[in-house]
Design an enzyme around this catalytic site. Structure first.
Site, PDB file in Angstrom:
ATOM      1  N   ASN A 134     -58.998 -18.969  56.219  1.00 15.25           N
ATOM      2  CA  ASN A 134     -58.979 -19.506  57.585  1.00 15.25           C
ATOM      3  C   ASN A 134     -58.576 -18.468  58.624  1.00 15.25           C
ATOM      4  O   ASN A 134     -58.929 -18.582  59.796  1.00 15.25           O
ATOM      5  CB  ASN A 134     -58.034 -20.709  57.652  1.00 15.25           C
ATOM      6  CG  ASN A 134     -56.649 -20.400  57.121  1.00 15.25           C
ATOM      7  OD1 ASN A 134     -56.497 -20.016  55.966  1.00 15.25           O
ATOM      8  ND2 ASN A 134     -55.649 -20.532  57.948  1.00 15.25           N
ATOM      9  N   TYR A 135     -57.794 -17.465  58.208  1.00 11.70           N
ATOM     10  CA  TYR A 135     -57.270 -16.508  59.172  1.00 11.70           C
ATOM     11  C   TYR A 135     -58.097 -15.220  59.209  1.00 11.70           C
ATOM     12  O   TYR A 135     -58.689 -14.832  58.208  1.00 11.70           O
ATOM     13  CB  TYR A 135     -55.825 -16.123  58.820  1.00 11.70           C
ATOM     14  CG  TYR A 135     -54.779 -16.909  59.574  1.00 11.70           C
ATOM     15  CD1 TYR A 135     -54.635 -16.778  60.951  1.00 11.70           C
ATOM     16  CD2 TYR A 135     -53.913 -17.773  58.908  1.00 11.70           C
ATOM     17  CE1 TYR A 135     -53.665 -17.489  61.644  1.00 11.70           C
ATOM     18  CE2 TYR A 135     -52.948 -18.495  59.597  1.00 11.70           C
ATOM     19  CZ  TYR A 135     -52.826 -18.350  60.966  1.00 11.70           C
ATOM     20  OH  TYR A 135     -51.878 -19.055  61.636  1.00 11.70           O
ATOM     21  N   ASP A 136     -58.084 -14.571  60.368  1.00  8.21           N
ATOM     22  CA  ASP A 136     -58.722 -13.264  60.542  1.00  8.21           C
ATOM     23  C   ASP A 136     -57.658 -12.285  61.019  1.00  8.21           C
ATOM     24  O   ASP A 136     -56.928 -12.598  61.971  1.00  8.21           O
ATOM     25  CB  ASP A 136     -59.841 -13.336  61.588  1.00  8.21           C
ATOM     26  CG  ASP A 136     -60.909 -14.345  61.202  1.00  8.21           C
ATOM     27  OD1 ASP A 136     -60.627 -15.557  61.279  1.00  8.21           O
ATOM     28  OD2 ASP A 136     -62.015 -13.928  60.835  1.00  8.21           O
ATOM     29  N   VAL A 185     -59.602 -13.638  55.736  1.00  7.09           N
ATOM     30  CA  VAL A 185     -59.065 -14.165  54.484  1.00  7.09           C
ATOM     31  C   VAL A 185     -58.962 -15.675  54.651  1.00  7.09           C
ATOM     32  O   VAL A 185     -57.994 -16.191  55.197  1.00  7.09           O
ATOM     33  CB  VAL A 185     -57.698 -13.547  54.154  1.00  7.09           C
ATOM     34  CG1 VAL A 185     -57.288 -13.894  52.728  1.00  7.09           C
ATOM     35  CG2 VAL A 185     -57.714 -12.033  54.338  1.00  7.09           C
ATOM     36  N   PHE A 197     -50.830 -13.993  49.493  1.00  9.90           N
ATOM     37  CA  PHE A 197     -50.628 -12.547  49.579  1.00  9.90           C
ATOM     38  C   PHE A 197     -52.027 -11.958  49.809  1.00  9.90           C
ATOM     39  O   PHE A 197     -52.778 -11.725  48.860  1.00  9.90           O
ATOM     40  CB  PHE A 197     -50.017 -12.017  48.290  1.00  9.90           C
ATOM     41  CG  PHE A 197     -48.566 -12.394  48.097  1.00  9.90           C
ATOM     42  CD1 PHE A 197     -48.196 -13.709  47.853  1.00  9.90           C
ATOM     43  CD2 PHE A 197     -47.568 -11.433  48.162  1.00  9.90           C
ATOM     44  CE1 PHE A 197     -46.860 -14.057  47.686  1.00  9.90           C
ATOM     45  CE2 PHE A 197     -46.239 -11.768  47.994  1.00  9.90           C
ATOM     46  CZ  PHE A 197     -45.881 -13.080  47.755  1.00  9.90           C
ATOM     47  N   ASP A 198     -52.366 -11.760  51.062  1.00 10.38           N
ATOM     48  CA  ASP A 198     -53.770 -11.518  51.377  1.00 10.38           C
ATOM     49  C   ASP A 198     -54.289 -10.171  50.877  1.00 10.38           C
ATOM     50  O   ASP A 198     -55.492 -10.015  50.675  1.00 10.38           O
ATOM     51  CB  ASP A 198     -54.001 -11.641  52.884  1.00 10.38           C
ATOM     52  CG  ASP A 198     -53.946 -13.101  53.338  1.00 10.38           C
ATOM     53  OD1 ASP A 198     -54.093 -13.993  52.486  1.00 10.38           O
ATOM     54  OD2 ASP A 198     -53.763 -13.347  54.533  1.00 10.38           O
ATOM     55  N   GLU A 216     -31.576   4.799  47.982  1.00 10.27           N
ATOM     56  CA  GLU A 216     -32.487   3.684  48.279  1.00 10.27           C
ATOM     57  C   GLU A 216     -31.769   2.426  48.748  1.00 10.27           C
ATOM     58  O   GLU A 216     -32.237   1.745  49.649  1.00 10.27           O
ATOM     59  CB  GLU A 216     -33.308   3.348  47.031  1.00 10.27           C
ATOM     60  CG  GLU A 216     -34.364   4.383  46.717  1.00 10.27           C
ATOM     61  CD  GLU A 216     -35.098   4.064  45.435  1.00 10.27           C
ATOM     62  OE1 GLU A 216     -34.462   4.095  44.358  1.00 10.27           O
ATOM     63  OE2 GLU A 216     -36.306   3.774  45.506  1.00 10.27           O
ATOM     64  N   ASP A 249     -39.276  13.787  49.104  1.00  8.34           N
ATOM     65  CA  ASP A 249     -40.644  13.379  49.448  1.00  8.34           C
ATOM     66  C   ASP A 249     -40.592  11.864  49.626  1.00  8.34           C
ATOM     67  O   ASP A 249     -40.699  11.109  48.662  1.00  8.34           O
ATOM     68  CB  ASP A 249     -41.563  13.790  48.295  1.00  8.34           C
ATOM     69  CG  ASP A 249     -43.037  13.639  48.640  1.00  8.34           C
ATOM     70  OD1 ASP A 249     -43.346  13.200  49.759  1.00  8.34           O
ATOM     71  OD2 ASP A 249     -43.870  13.968  47.771  1.00  8.34           O
TER      72      ASP A 249
HETATM   73 NI    NI Z   1     -50.107 -18.192  61.923  1.00 12.61          NI
END
Ligand code: NI
Length: 664
Positions: free
Chosen positions: A398-400, A396, A314-315, A499, A600
């Site tokens: 390995n990933y950007d 985060v 959960f980045d 909801e 709202d």
């Molecule tokens: Ni991927």
């Protein structure tokens, strides 16, 4: 995890002048000092989150320029010695702690503050000093010197009900062989070896060491310029020239661009926040969104083996998209006339710093905005489209991930997530198939996974009186007297009143879409002015209901959610997703089934990408895109971009000729 380069202390550029402005460096210092003093253990204290305590929307709306600016900080901190964590609110005028709450991390449903940068290093120390871990790596054929070079990646631990992890602050560490420190470790995963590390004690809680050994793939796949083949040589320069500067103005955190206006914000968890986005029309700024941000993302992996089944970062909530924001580079990350926002922040020790160039803003040409060539009369009009880009990039592990907000001259709002960086990898024995993903090189697989983002849109379409959300789709009309030629189809609409009506999935077959409108206002054709939510073809979470990742990332089980504004409901995954057992966030918020009609409202959209890895993803994958748009739908009385001037770009040239533009 790489070190950030922008942590040097610097004078704070922007002093807060509005209730929504981020904390400045002085305020960060005041907040951290107050929390340190109150804790009685300043030396042990680590600051996970220090941010402006955002006032209730009603207070912000009632605030007028010239009035005192209410300022408070919200802090999440923990003690390294005991592991105790707490939340605090600090009144910044007096420097006093006004609220103090201990977190119950040792009780169900658990949940820990995010992993800190300092802890990334602690994990490597803990793992490398452990004899059992060293022996396990040695068993895989590495020498002592090679073991010292191993890359250790701390991954948020998730929650799987393991008794030995309950209440402890843990990460799961996977590791990679490297020939040298700059070698790309993701090309050389060490399979079947996972260390669960207690971050406070800096020790291994559990070592998973699979008996079956998979050879470490050793082929080098580096991507530093010097390691790559010679670059192509047929590229000529392409300059973005803005001889008179940009068309935007920036006043502190406030931005105006043509008819658009908004405020820029930034939090450690979400990164970029867009506040009070509106469009000037008929002599007044008509509000559209009160607050917009990406509040969470999760990347669950679909490989059941030891190194992978638990991977579900959960980045935002487990690391912090804002905390991991890049310092962007002029002419490289951002092209043209760039305005950078430097963002004050607190480091892990609570020291103010400035994240240089964290947010980039510039203009881009975007092809044609509108055009018609009327052959009868010779009237031909063409307008080029220009968009304003406000963006940041977070790395985060390995990933950007890039997060790009685009504003267009016709009133369109777009968010585009850009996914790049390096995939997670798995070692695959020679000659064996890899059943859990795609092969990217010899002995190297990439586990199949999904990326889910959730954007929170606190809507305020055309005023503060209340918004309603409706769902629309197209149904073919049966043959009959009212459809004698079979060509008629109907737009079927229904209001989303509560909801639970509004937890919805997209359906491309029926063209399902949603509209946020203001039933208290009337547009030029007698209807409620609105904005349409346009989703892309986008997956929902494919992990089974009942799985831990589904329980923890329930927000990704639907594309659309609508809740009435509650300042306590900030994040799609809840406040503390790190090691949380699940059930928090959007599924919990909507369980109350509150009314959302003419209210709202906050609209939450989950979108993403299912990623089956392929050779083209390696060593660094080209950008993949995911996102959505909001388009005016009965908001304006006509094409809002009709007044864009018919300018002709004087710098454009005809190839092979001597100038001249595009006109027919
Ligand atoms: Ni991927």
């Amino acid at each position: 995890m790489r070190e950030r380069l922008m942590t040097e202390p610097m004078p704070n550029p922007l002093v807060p002048r509005h209730p929504l402005d981020p904390l400045d460096a002085d305020e960060i210092a005041i907040a951290c000092a107050a929390v340190s003093a109150r804790s009685g253990a300043a030396a042990q204290l680590r600051f996970v989150n220090v941010e402006m305590d955002e006032p209730h929307k009603d207070r912000v709306m009632a605030w007028r320029a010239g009035q005192p600016v209410p300022r408070a900080a919200f802090v999440v901190a923990l003690r390294r010695d005991t592991g105790a964590a707490f939340e605090a609110r600090v009144d910044l005028a007096s420097g006093t702690v006004t609220e103090w709450r201990a977190l119950a991390q040792d009780k169900s449903p658990f949940g820990q503050p995010a992993v800190m940068v300092e802890e990334f290093q602690a994990v490597e120390r803990a793992v490398k000093k452990d004899p059992a871990w060293r022996a396990a790596v040695a068993r895989r054929g590495l020498s002592e010197a090679e073991i010292d070079l191993v890359q250790v990646d701390p991954f948020s631990a998730g929650h799987f009900g393991y008794v030995e992890e309950a209440g402890r602050r843990c990460v799961r560490a996977v590791c990679y062989y490297r020939e040298s420190l700059k070698d790309n470790g993701y090309a050389h995963p060490i399979e079947g070896l996972v260390a669960v590390v207690d971050l406070n004690r800096e020790e291994i809680v559990t070592l998973v060491d699979e008996p079956e050994l998979v050879p470490i793939p050793k082929k080098k796949r580096n991507y530093e310029a010097k390691d790559l083949p010679p670059p192509r040589t047929d590229l000529k320069p392409l300059h973005i020239v803005q001889p008179e500067g940009p068309s935007f103005t920036v006043d502190g955190w406030k931005v105006e661009w043509q008819k658009w206006s908004f405020r820029v914000g930034f939090t450690p968890r979400e990164g970029l926040v867009i506040h009070q986005l509106g469009y000037e029309d008929g002599g007044r700024v008509r509000p559209i969104i009160y607050r917009a941000s990406v509040t969470e993302m999760v990347v669950p992996y679909a490989d059941p083996t030891a190194n992978h089944y638990w991977k579900s970062a959960f980045d935002a909530g487990e690391y912090g998209l804002g905390r991991l924001a890049n310092a962007l580079e002029l002419g490289c990350d951002c092209l043209g006339h760039i305005h950078y926002f430097d963002v004050p922040a607190a480091d892990d020790l609570g020291r103010p710093m400035v994240m240089k160039n964290a947010i980039c803003m510039h203009e881009e040409d975007y092809g044609i905005l509108w055009k018609h060539n009327e052959f009868r009369t010779g009237v031909h009009e063409t307008r080029r489209s220009r968009r304003l880009v406000i963006s940041f990039f977070a790395t985060v592990g390995n990933y950007d991930y890039g997060f790009y907000w685009y504003l267009y001259q016709d009133g369109t709002i777009q968010l585009e997530a850009k996914l790049t960086g390096i995939i997670q990898t798995a070692a695959v024995a020679p000659g064996q198939p890899y059943p859990w993903g795609g092969m990217v090189d010899e002995g190297l697989g990439g586990p199949t996974h999904q990326h889910f983002f959730n954007v929170r849109l606190h809507m305020m379409v055309d005023g503060d009186e209340g918004n309603s959300v409706s769902e629309h789709e197209f149904h073919p009309r049966p043959w009959g007297r009212d459809n004698p030629h079979g060509n008629v189809f109907d737009l079927v609409s229904r209001p989303l009143l509560r909801e639970l009506d509004a937890a919805r999935e997209a359906d491309g077959r029926t063209g399902r879409y949603w509209k946020v409108s203001n039933p208290n206002r009337v547009n030029s054709v007698g209807n409620a002015p609105g904005y349409k939510v346009i989703v892309q073809p986008t997956p929902v979470m494919l992990a089974q209901p009942g799985s831990y990742v589904h329980a923890r990332g329930g927000f990704a089980s639907k594309h659309i959610w609508v809740t009435p504004y509650d300042p306590a409901e900030r994040y799609a995954s809840g406040e503390y997703p790190n090691q949380h057992q699940g059930g928090d966030g959007l599924p919990r918020f909507v369980a109350a089934n509150r009314g959302i009609d003419n209210a709202d409202v906050v609209l939450w959209h989950s979108f993403g990408h299912t990623h089956v890895c392929k050779p083209e993803d390696f060593p660094v994958m080209p950008v993949e895109y995911a996102g959505f748009m909001l388009k005016p739908n009965g908001f304006f009385a006509a094409n809002a971009g009709i007044d864009v001037p018919a300018d002709r770009d004087a710098a454009s040239k005809r190839h092979g000729g001597d100038g001249g533009c595009c006109a027919g």
